[in-house]
Design an enzyme around this catalytic site. Sequence first.
Site, PDB file in Angstrom:
ATOM      1  N   VAL A 166       0.842  -1.207   0.000  1.00 14.85           N
ATOM      2  CA  VAL A 166       0.000   0.000   0.000  1.00 14.85           C
ATOM      3  C   VAL A 166       0.874   1.252   0.000  1.00 14.85           C
ATOM      4  O   VAL A 166       0.567   2.230  -0.690  1.00 14.85           O
ATOM      5  CB  VAL A 166      -0.982  -0.023   1.186  1.00 14.85           C
ATOM      6  CG1 VAL A 166      -1.729   1.304   1.308  1.00 14.85           C
ATOM      7  CG2 VAL A 166      -1.976  -1.172   1.022  1.00 14.85           C
TER       8      VAL A 166
ATOM      9  N   ALA B 175       1.998   1.693  -3.506  1.00 17.29           N
ATOM     10  CA  ALA B 175       0.890   2.165  -4.338  1.00 17.29           C
ATOM     11  C   ALA B 175       0.627   3.656  -4.123  1.00 17.29           C
ATOM     12  O   ALA B 175       0.515   4.430  -5.083  1.00 17.29           O
ATOM     13  CB  ALA B 175      -0.370   1.350  -4.041  1.00 17.29           C
ATOM     14  N   GLU B 176       0.534   4.077  -2.868  1.00 19.62           N
ATOM     15  CA  GLU B 176       0.254   5.494  -2.612  1.00 19.62           C
ATOM     16  C   GLU B 176       1.411   6.381  -3.046  1.00 19.62           C
ATOM     17  O   GLU B 176       1.206   7.493  -3.524  1.00 19.62           O
ATOM     18  CB  GLU B 176      -0.086   5.749  -1.142  1.00 19.62           C
ATOM     19  CG  GLU B 176      -0.520   7.195  -0.937  1.00 19.62           C
ATOM     20  CD  GLU B 176      -1.303   7.448   0.331  1.00 19.62           C
ATOM     21  OE1 GLU B 176      -1.482   8.635   0.651  1.00 19.62           O
ATOM     22  OE2 GLU B 176      -1.743   6.490   0.986  1.00 19.62           O
ATOM     23  N   SER B 177       2.632   5.882  -2.929  1.00 22.74           N
ATOM     24  CA  SER B 177       3.784   6.651  -3.401  1.00 22.74           C
ATOM     25  C   SER B 177       3.709   6.872  -4.909  1.00 22.74           C
ATOM     26  O   SER B 177       3.958   7.976  -5.395  1.00 22.74           O
ATOM     27  CB  SER B 177       5.086   5.930  -3.028  1.00 22.74           C
ATOM     28  OG  SER B 177       5.221   5.849  -1.633  1.00 22.74           O
TER      29      SER B 177
ATOM     30  N   SER C 114       0.934   9.364  -5.622  1.00 31.27           N
ATOM     31  CA  SER C 114       1.312  10.709  -5.175  1.00 31.27           C
ATOM     32  C   SER C 114       2.293  11.368  -6.140  1.00 31.27           C
ATOM     33  O   SER C 114       2.145  12.544  -6.480  1.00 31.27           O
ATOM     34  CB  SER C 114       1.904  10.655  -3.769  1.00 31.27           C
ATOM     35  OG  SER C 114       0.930  10.247  -2.839  1.00 31.27           O
TER      36      SER C 114
END
Length: 133
Positions: free
Chosen positions: A50, A53-55, A58
């Site tokens: 996760v 994924a968020e990196s 972003s």
Amino acid sequence: MKMELSMKNTLMETLGIEVVSATPQQVTLSMPVDERTHQPMGFLHGGASVALAESAASIASFLNIDARTHQIFGLEINANHMKSVRSGNVYGTAKPFHIGKTTMVWEISIKDEEDRLISISRCTVGVVPLKQA
């Protein structure tokens, strides 16, 4: 605008996440599957997936804003983990569902070195105007 982000002293540096490629329409990051990203049973930790994924979402969002006037913040992320992995590298690729003025929605697929799907995520990112001083 060229990417002006430093990974120094960040979660990305701690987890060994590196940028493979980055354009406003697609960002791919790599992350090692090792002691930094394992859960206690020796498999890739879902939370590390996760974070990858968020990196990716972003950085992709950042490439779609004017950083002189706006900032981005993750609003929501979900993940489905399909396959486990113990070693090697995984690659997270973010592609847009929606790029708007106030929100962006990204699909992030995480695959192993043999192109097998490990996890899929969707991340919603808010686009926030910077406060004027």
